[in-house]
Every structure is written in structure tokens, then in C-alpha cells.
Design an enzyme around this catalytic site. Sequence first.
Site: not given
Ligand code: DHE
Length: 546
Positions: A90, A52-53, A368, A326, A49
Site C-alpha cells: 500500500m 481496490c478494496h 497488470h 481486472h 479506497c
Molecule cells: Fe485503470 C484500464 C480499473 C486505477 C488508468 N482500469 C482499466 C480497466 C479496469 C481498470 C477494470 C480495464 C477497462 C477495460 O478494458 O474495459 N483502474 C482500475 C481500478 O480499479 C483502479 C486500480 C483503481 C480505481 O479506483 O480506479 C484503476 N487506472 C487507474 C489509475 O490510477 C490510472 C493509472 C490513471 C487514471 O487515469 O485513472 C488508470 N486504467 C487506466 C488506463 C486504462 C485502464 C489508461 C486503459 C488501458 C488501455 O490501454 O486500454
Amino acid sequence: MRKLTLGMSVLGAALGAVLLMGPTIATAQEPSLAAEAREHAKDLYFQRCAGCHGVLRKGATGKNLEPENMLKLGQPRLERIIALGTDGGMVNFDDILTEQEISDLATYIQLPPDTPPEWGMQDMMASWKLLVPVEDRPTQQMNSINLQNVFSVTLRDAGEVALIDGDTKEIISRVKTGYAVHISRLSASGRYVYVIGRDGLLSLIDLWMEEPAVVAEMKSGLDARSVDTSKFQGFEDTYAIAGSYWPPQYVIMEGDTLKPLKIVSTRGITVDGEYHPEPRVASIVSSQIKPEWVVSIKETGQILLVDYSDIENLKTTTIESAKFLHDGGWDASKRYFLVAANASNKIAVVDTQEGKLAALVDTARIPHPGRGANFVHPEYGPVWATGHLGDDVVTLIGTAPEDPKYADNAWKVVQELQMPGAGNLFVKTHPKSRNLWADMPQNPEKDLAESIAVYDLNDLTKEPEIIHVAALADLPEGSAIKRVVHPEFNENGDEVWISLWAGKVEPSAIVVFDDATRTVKAVIKDPNLITPTGKFNVHNTQHDIY
Ligand code: DHE
């Protein structure tokens, strides 16, 4: 009217429209949990949680979940929301959590939030492991792998990355990393891969070793998402920077050892002038035109330009934008950085040459971009694309203010491409490609979550082709949706790699498409390929090609 099929993110996604539905009668009994159940609920909240929260439940992408609001909703309603999700966006957790866990979590969020400990220099130094000192590392590449075409693949639920040879499609090695590992970034030289886990564990992989392996580790925080390195000429591989969700701060390290050098807190005042105790570090990118990192602070809405040319006398430019920053990426010129203020439905554009906000662009719901996608539109000239979690469109924004032919389009939404549904996370193209690939893993419809939309960049009036990727992979049936996520090009820009992200105990795969024909070239399957999500091609990540 735009069809809204989905709101927010899967992980701990918002308690959505709940608060808009108005208060209900509070439960008569004071909520309470036995010590063991409380500890477990605390862990669940943190894992599912807090993303996001927020740890302190102040809300960001998700709603504010502080006890005064939760007590109004009461136990039965909270349980229902956690189990089934809401129309407000959600998703349901009844397929991930047990009934008891849902009940305990519903109770937990009615109790005052736990504040996790701080994480300072002493903790970081104690966690720092220099496994192979610089002088013991190779002085040249010791393997015969085409390193520029290696993919560092997040194996999310295994806490590992797989290094996959992009030419042979063979797994070169699997490397233990942090918990629920998140992203990989490349050093300016392309030699080192930096991998950050959600638990803040940062791992440094040396690709020059006979078998690429971790040469240093450091726990940069207790909850983290971002990392990058110094890419400006003269500072190649000199520094690394990691941002934390908790504690809210970033740390600058030696680039080749991860030894922590300086920690900077991000607690402070939001763009609205209010104090926030938990302004989390979201994306970090490294400029190629200045010795600077662009650090986006989620809750304050401030974008920091951190000048690393003299870290003892650190100079930072603070740019006011919009709250809930983000993820984001560079435009094709690498002068402008475009970042989503996702819960504000805006894209902030920073002119890094001038050190100023260039524009705040209103968009459809919950943009996003990942890092977005750059291409030349047949009609509108150079554009940058972002998808949306909360709307069924891909937004194209003009990015050429200096070009007299297209200057009028700069920082305007020039077109919205229709998607078959919402729930997009990542869009991708390549300078050599004339296709734009857009996933939708968070769409509630199984068929859409398992498919990808492909647009023809030569004719953007055409409907996208919808390819059911999961059906082409020939994986055994399972109960989990095989979510299609994160298209990524190879070095040459003629293949697109797409993850099929299934359950932790079900087979996943990576499907490789020929970009020109949009047909399957290879399906990478391996029992160890557990929950592959992000894939980072060395060449494209090193040079910020997207
Ligand atoms: Fe991410 C990038 C935060 C959930 C896969 N994700 C990012 C970035 C942030 C972020 C701040 C940018 C980083 C940077 O560029 O320096 N992600 C979050 C969250 O807060 C969130 C919503 C919930 C959490 O608790 O983490 C979250 N993210 C996910 C997933 O569930 C994903 C789909 C699958 C996973 O692997 O966790 C996921 N996030 C990604 C990926 C990137 C990413 C693959 C990089 C994308 C790119 O091409 O650079």
C-alpha cells in the site's frame, strides 16, 4: 531470487500485509464520527479506497477492510498505515490527505460500511441526454482532421478528455466528461468515441462534427471503469455496453444515442461457490469474430461471453477462471482474450471461438497488462506480454497453439524480461515496431517512476534502455513526481506517446518519441493538459492493435 520492490496500486491500494501482521489490542473507545466528518470520510473512501478494496470492503486487489478486521488493528495503527503505506504494497496517502482526513478515514473503516443506492432503468433514463439527435448530426466528416490519427487523452483530475491531432500535435478540443475520467474506446466505424468517468457518466463524442463534441450522455452507474461497443460485422456502432463497479451490473445501450436498453446484474456466486454481494465489472472487450462482448467479473472470477445478436433473449456463456479479474487484451489473431486475475497472480486465457477457458497461466505477482502487447519473439514465436505491479518483470506468454512450430509454447510463460523495478502498469508495441515500451509509474523510486524501459524485440537477451522521460520534457520543478504512464503508438506505428502525469496543480506533458531512434520528437505542453494519463489512438483502439 526475484527482487520485490513494490506491491500494489496507488489508488486506494491495499492495506497490504497489515492483516498478516496479526491483531493488536483493540482501542478501548468505540469508534465514532460526527455526521459531517463521516460524510467526508465516506466520499474519501469511495474516491481513494473503494477501487481496490470494494465499496462493501470485502477486498479484491486490496485486503478485506471489514470492521471486525479493522477494529483489531485500532485507530493509531490504521492512521499510520494510511499515512505511510505498508511493505505489503500500500502506498502512502500523507501527501494527498490531511492529518484530519487520515484520522477520520481510519475511524470510518472501523464503522459498518455504507451501502450506496441501486441504479436502475428509471435512474438511467432520467440521466440520459441526447444532446444532438442522430438526424441532426452530419452525414459525412465535416472537418479536415486525419481522424484515424487522433488521440483521445484522459485528463484525469480535470474530468475531461483532450482530443489531440496526432499529425500536428495540436489540441483539437477539450470535452467535459465524467469525474476522474478513466478510459476511451472507439466505435467499429471509428466515428464515435465513448468515454467513461469513474462516476459512471458515459459520454459519446462524434468525431465527424466540425468541432468534435459530445452528442449524448448517460449515467450508466455510480462507480464505473469500462465501456465498449459492438464491433462484429453487421452490428457496427449498433450497441454500446458499460460495466459498473457499483451497482455490480452492466448495461447495454443504443450505440449512437446511449439510450439504455437492458441492465444485467452480476451479483452471484464466486468460482469458490460462495455468494458475493459486489462482483464488479472489470474489463469489457468486443469480439471481431462473433457478435459478443467478453465481460470479466472481478470478484466472482467469471468471464461472461455476452451474445448481443438478440438482446431481448440474451444468451451468455459463463466461463470459470480465477478471482480478481481486472484488465486484459486480445492476442494478435483476435481469437484469444488474455485477462489478469491480478490478486491471484494468474492470466486467464479465453478461446472465444470455442467459448471455453483455454488456460490459466501462473505468473509473477500482480500482473497488470492494460491490454498487453503482441509481437513475434525471435525464439518463441507469437507472444503476448504483460507487466506486473508487484514484481520487476515483464512476462511473455506463447499464443500460437495452432502453429506446429510454436504450439508447445502456447499458454506458457516463455520468458520473463527483467525490469529495473516493479510498479509497471502498461506495456506497448505495434506490428511495425521492434521495440517494447514498459512504464513503472507505481515504483516508489522517483527516478524509476519518471522513466520508461525499452526492449529491443530483435534481441531480448539485451538489457532494456532506461529513458528518464521527465528529464527530457523540460518541465518546471514541482513537488509531485512526474509519473511516466501509458505508452501509446500513433496510427503509423512510428511514434510513441507517453504521459507525464504530475500533480493536479503542476504542469504535466505528453512526450512523443520517435520509435526507431528512441529520441524525443515533440513535447506537448499546455496549461489545460491537466494530469494526462491514458491515451487512445483512434486507429489502434478501433482495430485493437497493441
Ligand atoms: Fe485503470 C484500464 C480499473 C486505477 C488508468 N482500469 C482499466 C480497466 C479496469 C481498470 C477494470 C480495464 C477497462 C477495460 O478494458 O474495459 N483502474 C482500475 C481500478 O480499479 C483502479 C486500480 C483503481 C480505481 O479506483 O480506479 C484503476 N487506472 C487507474 C489509475 O490510477 C490510472 C493509472 C490513471 C487514471 O487515469 O485513472 C488508470 N486504467 C487506466 C488506463 C486504462 C485502464 C489508461 C486503459 C488501458 C488501455 O490501454 O486500454
